[in-house]
Motif scaffolding. Structure first.
Motif, PDB file in Angstrom:
ATOM      1  N   PRO A 381      24.222  10.475 -16.897  1.00 16.61           N
ATOM      2  CA  PRO A 381      23.565  10.809 -18.164  1.00 16.61           C
ATOM      3  C   PRO A 381      22.613   9.726 -18.653  1.00 16.61           C
ATOM      4  O   PRO A 381      21.620  10.034 -19.312  1.00 16.61           O
ATOM      5  CB  PRO A 381      24.752  10.993 -19.127  1.00 16.61           C
ATOM      6  N   THR A 382      22.907   8.476 -18.323  1.00 13.36           N
ATOM      7  CA  THR A 382      22.010   7.387 -18.713  1.00 13.36           C
ATOM      8  C   THR A 382      20.611   7.615 -18.171  1.00 13.36           C
ATOM      9  O   THR A 382      19.614   7.443 -18.888  1.00 13.36           O
ATOM     10  CB  THR A 382      22.556   6.042 -18.196  1.00 13.36           C
ATOM     11  N   ALA A 383      20.511   8.006 -16.907  1.00 14.94           N
ATOM     12  CA  ALA A 383      19.195   8.242 -16.294  1.00 14.94           C
ATOM     13  C   ALA A 383      18.624   9.596 -16.699  1.00 14.94           C
ATOM     14  O   ALA A 383      17.426   9.708 -16.966  1.00 14.94           O
ATOM     15  CB  ALA A 383      19.317   8.151 -14.772  1.00 14.94           C
ATOM     16  N   ARG A 384      19.480  10.624 -16.746  1.00 17.50           N
ATOM     17  CA  ARG A 384      18.975  11.970 -17.046  1.00 17.50           C
ATOM     18  C   ARG A 384      18.451  12.082 -18.473  1.00 17.50           C
ATOM     19  O   ARG A 384      17.566  12.893 -18.751  1.00 17.50           O
ATOM     20  CB  ARG A 384      20.071  13.009 -16.785  1.00 17.50           C
ATOM     21  N   ALA A 385      18.951  11.273 -19.387  1.00 20.78           N
ATOM     22  CA  ALA A 385      18.452  11.285 -20.765  1.00 20.78           C
ATOM     23  C   ALA A 385      17.129  10.555 -20.894  1.00 20.78           C
ATOM     24  O   ALA A 385      16.481  10.626 -21.946  1.00 20.78           O
ATOM     25  CB  ALA A 385      19.486  10.650 -21.700  1.00 20.78           C
ATOM     26  N   SER A 386      16.725   9.851 -19.836  1.00 21.29           N
ATOM     27  CA  SER A 386      15.459   9.117 -19.848  1.00 21.29           C
ATOM     28  C   SER A 386      14.454   9.709 -18.866  1.00 21.29           C
ATOM     29  O   SER A 386      13.525   9.025 -18.429  1.00 21.29           O
ATOM     30  CB  SER A 386      15.702   7.639 -19.529  1.00 21.29           C
ATOM     31  N   GLY A 387      14.657  10.968 -18.490  1.00 21.36           N
ATOM     32  CA  GLY A 387      13.649  11.661 -17.705  1.00 21.36           C
ATOM     33  C   GLY A 387      13.864  11.696 -16.211  1.00 21.36           C
ATOM     34  O   GLY A 387      12.961  12.114 -15.473  1.00 21.36           O
ATOM     35  N   ALA A 388      15.039  11.278 -15.722  1.00 21.81           N
ATOM     36  CA  ALA A 388      15.304  11.291 -14.282  1.00 21.81           C
ATOM     37  C   ALA A 388      16.078  12.547 -13.897  1.00 21.81           C
ATOM     38  O   ALA A 388      17.136  12.825 -14.455  1.00 21.81           O
ATOM     39  CB  ALA A 388      16.083  10.052 -13.862  1.00 21.81           C
ATOM     40  N   SER A 389      15.561  13.293 -12.950  1.00 26.37           N
ATOM     41  CA  SER A 389      16.231  14.495 -12.461  1.00 26.37           C
ATOM     42  C   SER A 389      17.053  14.118 -11.239  1.00 26.37           C
ATOM     43  O   SER A 389      16.636  14.315 -10.096  1.00 26.37           O
ATOM     44  CB  SER A 389      15.199  15.569 -12.108  1.00 26.37           C
ATOM     45  N   ARG A 390      18.244  13.547 -11.480  1.00 25.15           N
ATOM     46  CA  ARG A 390      19.076  13.118 -10.359  1.00 25.15           C
ATOM     47  C   ARG A 390      20.543  13.371 -10.672  1.00 25.15           C
ATOM     48  O   ARG A 390      21.027  13.137 -11.777  1.00 25.15           O
ATOM     49  CB  ARG A 390      18.847  11.631 -10.050  1.00 25.15           C
ATOM     50  N   ASP A 391      21.235  13.879  -9.665  1.00 31.29           N
ATOM     51  CA  ASP A 391      22.652  14.197  -9.793  1.00 31.29           C
ATOM     52  C   ASP A 391      23.202  14.331  -8.377  1.00 31.29           C
ATOM     53  O   ASP A 391      22.688  15.130  -7.589  1.00 31.29           O
ATOM     54  CB  ASP A 391      22.834  15.501 -10.570  1.00 31.29           C
ATOM     55  N   VAL A 392      24.224  13.571  -8.042  1.00 28.53           N
ATOM     56  CA  VAL A 392      24.781  13.586  -6.691  1.00 28.53           C
ATOM     57  C   VAL A 392      25.251  14.980  -6.307  1.00 28.53           C
ATOM     58  O   VAL A 392      25.129  15.400  -5.157  1.00 28.53           O
ATOM     59  CB  VAL A 392      25.945  12.578  -6.560  1.00 28.53           C
ATOM     60  N   ARG A 393      25.767  15.705  -7.275  1.00 29.81           N
ATOM     61  CA  ARG A 393      26.286  17.048  -6.984  1.00 29.81           C
ATOM     62  C   ARG A 393      25.209  17.964  -6.432  1.00 29.81           C
ATOM     63  O   ARG A 393      25.500  18.902  -5.692  1.00 29.81           O
ATOM     64  CB  ARG A 393      26.901  17.657  -8.250  1.00 29.81           C
ATOM     65  N   ARG A 394      23.966  17.700  -6.785  1.00 25.95           N
ATOM     66  CA  ARG A 394      22.849  18.497  -6.291  1.00 25.95           C
ATOM     67  C   ARG A 394      22.068  17.782  -5.192  1.00 25.95           C
ATOM     68  O   ARG A 394      21.664  18.372  -4.196  1.00 25.95           O
ATOM     69  CB  ARG A 394      21.893  18.820  -7.441  1.00 25.95           C
ATOM     70  N   ASP A 395      21.862  16.460  -5.360  1.00 29.14           N
ATOM     71  CA  ASP A 395      21.041  15.703  -4.405  1.00 29.14           C
ATOM     72  C   ASP A 395      21.761  15.458  -3.087  1.00 29.14           C
ATOM     73  O   ASP A 395      21.133  15.447  -2.023  1.00 29.14           O
ATOM     74  CB  ASP A 395      20.629  14.362  -5.022  1.00 29.14           C
ATOM     75  N   HIS A 396      23.081  15.197  -3.155  1.00 25.99           N
ATOM     76  CA  HIS A 396      23.897  14.981  -1.954  1.00 25.99           C
ATOM     77  C   HIS A 396      25.160  15.841  -2.095  1.00 25.99           C
ATOM     78  O   HIS A 396      26.260  15.308  -2.249  1.00 25.99           O
ATOM     79  CB  HIS A 396      24.275  13.505  -1.808  1.00 25.99           C
ATOM     80  N   PRO A 397      25.032  17.161  -2.084  1.00 23.56           N
ATOM     81  CA  PRO A 397      26.152  18.043  -2.422  1.00 23.56           C
ATOM     82  C   PRO A 397      27.365  17.851  -1.512  1.00 23.56           C
ATOM     83  O   PRO A 397      27.231  17.648  -0.309  1.00 23.56           O
ATOM     84  CB  PRO A 397      25.558  19.446  -2.282  1.00 23.56           C
ATOM     85  N   TYR A 398      28.530  17.909  -2.109  1.00 24.04           N
ATOM     86  CA  TYR A 398      29.787  17.744  -1.384  1.00 24.04           C
ATOM     87  C   TYR A 398      30.762  18.814  -1.862  1.00 24.04           C
ATOM     88  O   TYR A 398      30.711  19.268  -3.005  1.00 24.04           O
ATOM     89  CB  TYR A 398      30.372  16.351  -1.616  1.00 24.04           C
ATOM     90  N   GLY A 399      31.651  19.198  -0.970  1.00 20.25           N
ATOM     91  CA  GLY A 399      32.665  20.178  -1.331  1.00 20.25           C
ATOM     92  C   GLY A 399      32.070  21.488  -1.827  1.00 20.25           C
ATOM     93  O   GLY A 399      31.059  21.980  -1.316  1.00 20.25           O
ATOM     94  N   ALA A 400      32.691  22.047  -2.861  1.00 13.74           N
ATOM     95  CA  ALA A 400      32.273  23.336  -3.395  1.00 13.74           C
ATOM     96  C   ALA A 400      30.960  23.256  -4.156  1.00 13.74           C
ATOM     97  O   ALA A 400      30.370  24.296  -4.487  1.00 13.74           O
ATOM     98  CB  ALA A 400      33.373  23.901  -4.296  1.00 13.74           C
ATOM     99  N   TYR A 401      30.479  22.059  -4.455  1.00 14.28           N
ATOM    100  CA  TYR A 401      29.199  21.943  -5.163  1.00 14.28           C
ATOM    101  C   TYR A 401      28.049  22.495  -4.325  1.00 14.28           C
ATOM    102  O   TYR A 401      27.000  22.850  -4.873  1.00 14.28           O
ATOM    103  CB  TYR A 401      28.930  20.489  -5.537  1.00 14.28           C
ATOM    104  N   ALA A 402      28.237  22.537  -3.035  1.00 10.59           N
ATOM    105  CA  ALA A 402      27.197  23.107  -2.179  1.00 10.59           C
ATOM    106  C   ALA A 402      27.075  24.615  -2.372  1.00 10.59           C
ATOM    107  O   ALA A 402      26.070  25.210  -1.968  1.00 10.59           O
ATOM    108  CB  ALA A 402      27.496  22.794  -0.710  1.00 10.59           C
TER     109      ALA A 402
END
Length: 524
Positions: A381-402
């Motif tokens: 949230p620190t980065a996403r609140a400052s304009g960064a579109s990054r999240d491990v669940r989407r960028d490097h999906p693992y498990g059921a997040y895929a």
């Protein structure tokens, strides 16, 4: 022949690259010490960030230290790790290329004795002045037992904070002992009047030796060690460790277990965000609004206990799956709780955001500018609140997040209000994701029993409530030879020194709480 986006990047950076290891999500490349700086400089120019830097003794053979530089480029699912085996006890610094490298290099110098002669900051980081000279506890030659601390510390060995000079500048030291029941950390403010012109943070007052404790243990014994890194990240860290072991052993986790893992991870995200939001409201003297979130958070803790036997869900995640299945009654109880929690949370949020006092204290306070995100590798949230579109669940999906479509929340103002609002959105998203998991929960077993973990190494990366957590694990002879952990707080702590600039000291508590930085998760 190398194919794919990351292989194309490697080919552009080093056409004659020697591949050390290739597995799904990870590529390791061998590099010589004199190639580190030019490679990292070229990688940074191509948009790579330093994700993790760790040291491993005996990566090639006993007695030699190797540095592992893990990097990622947004949009590419694989991470790139440079493996550099040192010829002696020193290595070139890359802190002039990746600002985040400074803390890593200082940590490695303390724990392994590897020197970085050209680093701009050579002060101790993890091992404070009380630790004896020449004591590097993560070296294999150092046994895991109590040591004799220095009791008399000469003035020249005392920690030197960066000087801030100028007319009217004075210092306000806060901590390391605080009024509340929190862990120790020292904050050295330089102010003119009430306005902060500089802040230097000093952590690592309670170094626990987590990584040393893991050495020699069986993999299954280390899940509890991972859970103890930071109490409110028990699921995330147990999952990160388990993912690394499952990669090494080639374990396929059952589908039902993957969905249960996601349910537990999102419940953990919810109670973490609720605690942050309540704390932020308390820090601006609005306890009436905070109470609504605190009550809901307590109900989730009790739900966690009913589902897993632990309020923090310890024991829920295991190598190969989860500790136990959920019964039909437990699933029904969770299903009944979610719609009511969603409605109550939405109503509470309306009340809070209708308060002019809250908005006045949150808006434009503690701004983190986007230019700090990449150099410091800020995540969550620190980065996403400052304009960064990054999240491990989407960028490097693992498990059921895929298997799920993850909403990407992002704001741009980077202030306390943005972090509060973003976490509120993520709470709603997590509630919806859990409901979707329940609706699509597959049948079947919940754990795959392994027949032993072979020698090898891997890295597990997960998205905790605070951001990206990285777990590097090396197994030798069936036991943990090296366990290195970097939580999101390790990087995000360095952002607070920029967030407070131009604010007043009285706003520091709410800025600090909005970032939800973990002392324990930093001080392993």
């Amino acid at each position: 022949m190398m194919e794919g986006e990351m292989f194309a990047e490697i080919g552009a950076l080093k056409p004659d690259a020697t591949l050390e290891l290739v597995r799904p999500g990870e590529i390791y490349v061998r590099i010589a010490p004199d190639e580190i700086v030019p490679f990292c400089r070229s990688a940074a120019e191509r948009g790579f960030e330093l994700v993790d830097l760790t040291c491993v003794e005996g990566f090639d053979r006993e007695g030699r230290a190797s540095l592992l530089y893990c990097m990622e480029k947004w949009g590419i699912r694989e991470t790139l790790t440079l493996v550099c085996t040192l010829d002696g006890g020193s290595a070139p610094s890359v802190d002039c290329i990746f600002s985040s490298a400074s803390w890593y290099e200082r940590k490695i110098r303390d724990l392994f004795g590897v020197d970085f002669p050209d680093a701009f900051d050579k002060r101790r980081l993890v091992l404070h002045e009380c630790y004896p000279e020449g004591f590097h506890p993560l070296k294999k030659s150092i046994p895991n037992r109590p040591f004799s601390p220095r009791t008399a510390i000469p003035p020249e060995d005392e920690y030197q904070f960066m000087p801030v000079e100028g007319e009217g500048v004075y210092q306000v030291p806060v901590g390391p002992v605080h009024a509340g029941i929190i862990e120790p950390g020292h904050f050295r403010f330089s102010v003119i009047g009430e306005t902060i012109v500089n802040l230097e943070v000093r952590m690592f007052y309670k170094h626990r030796g987590i990584e040393k404790l893991a050495e020699g243990k069986k993999p299954e014994e280390c899940v509890a060690v991972a859970e103890a890194i930071s109490g409110d990240e028990s699921v995330a860290n147990a999952l990160g460790f388990s993912l690394a072991i499952e990669k090494i052993a080639g374990i396929t986790v059952p589908d039902r277990a993957e969905y249960l893992r996601m349910i537990y991870a999102e419940l953990e995200r919810i109670h973490s965000h609720l605690g942050d939001m309540a704390g932020m409201l308390v820090d601006v003297a609005y306890p009436v609004g905070a109470t609504r979130f605190t009550v809901l958070r307590e109900e989730i803790f009790r739900l966690n206990r009913d589902l897993t036997g632990s309020r923090f869900m310890r024991g829920a995640v295991r190598i190969g799956g989860v500790g136990s299945d959920l019964s039909h009654d437990q699933i029904r109880s969770l299903s009944c709780f979610l719609p009511d929690a969603q409605e109550r949370f939405r109503d509470s949020l309306k009340v809070v955001l209708a308060s002019p006092t809250v908005i006045d204290r949150f808006a434009t306070t503690g701004v983190i500018e986007p230019r700090f995100i990449r150099p410091l590798h800020l995540t969550g949230p620190t980065a996403r609140a400052s304009g960064a579109s990054r999240d491990v669940r989407r960028d490097h999906p693992y498990g059921a997040y895929a298997d799920v479509s993850l909403p990407m929340r992002m704001l741009t103002s980077g202030d306390v209000l943005a972090r509060f609002s973003l976490k509120a959105s993520e709470v709603m998203d997590s509630l919806l994701m859990i409901r979707a998991c329940i609706e699509n929960l597959p049948d079947g077993p919940v754990i795959t029993k392994d027949s032993g973990v072979p020698d090898g190494y891997a890295r597990g990366i997960v998205e905790s409530a605070r951001g990206q957590n990285v777990h590097y694990v090396r197994v030798r002879d069936g036991r943990i030879d090296r366990y290195s952990v970097r939580t999101a707080s390790f990087c995000n702590w360095q952002a607070i020194q920029h967030a407070v600039m131009g604010n007043i000291v009285a706003d520091f508590p709410v800025i600090n709480k909005s970032l939800n930085l973990s002392y324990a998760g930093t001080d392993l």
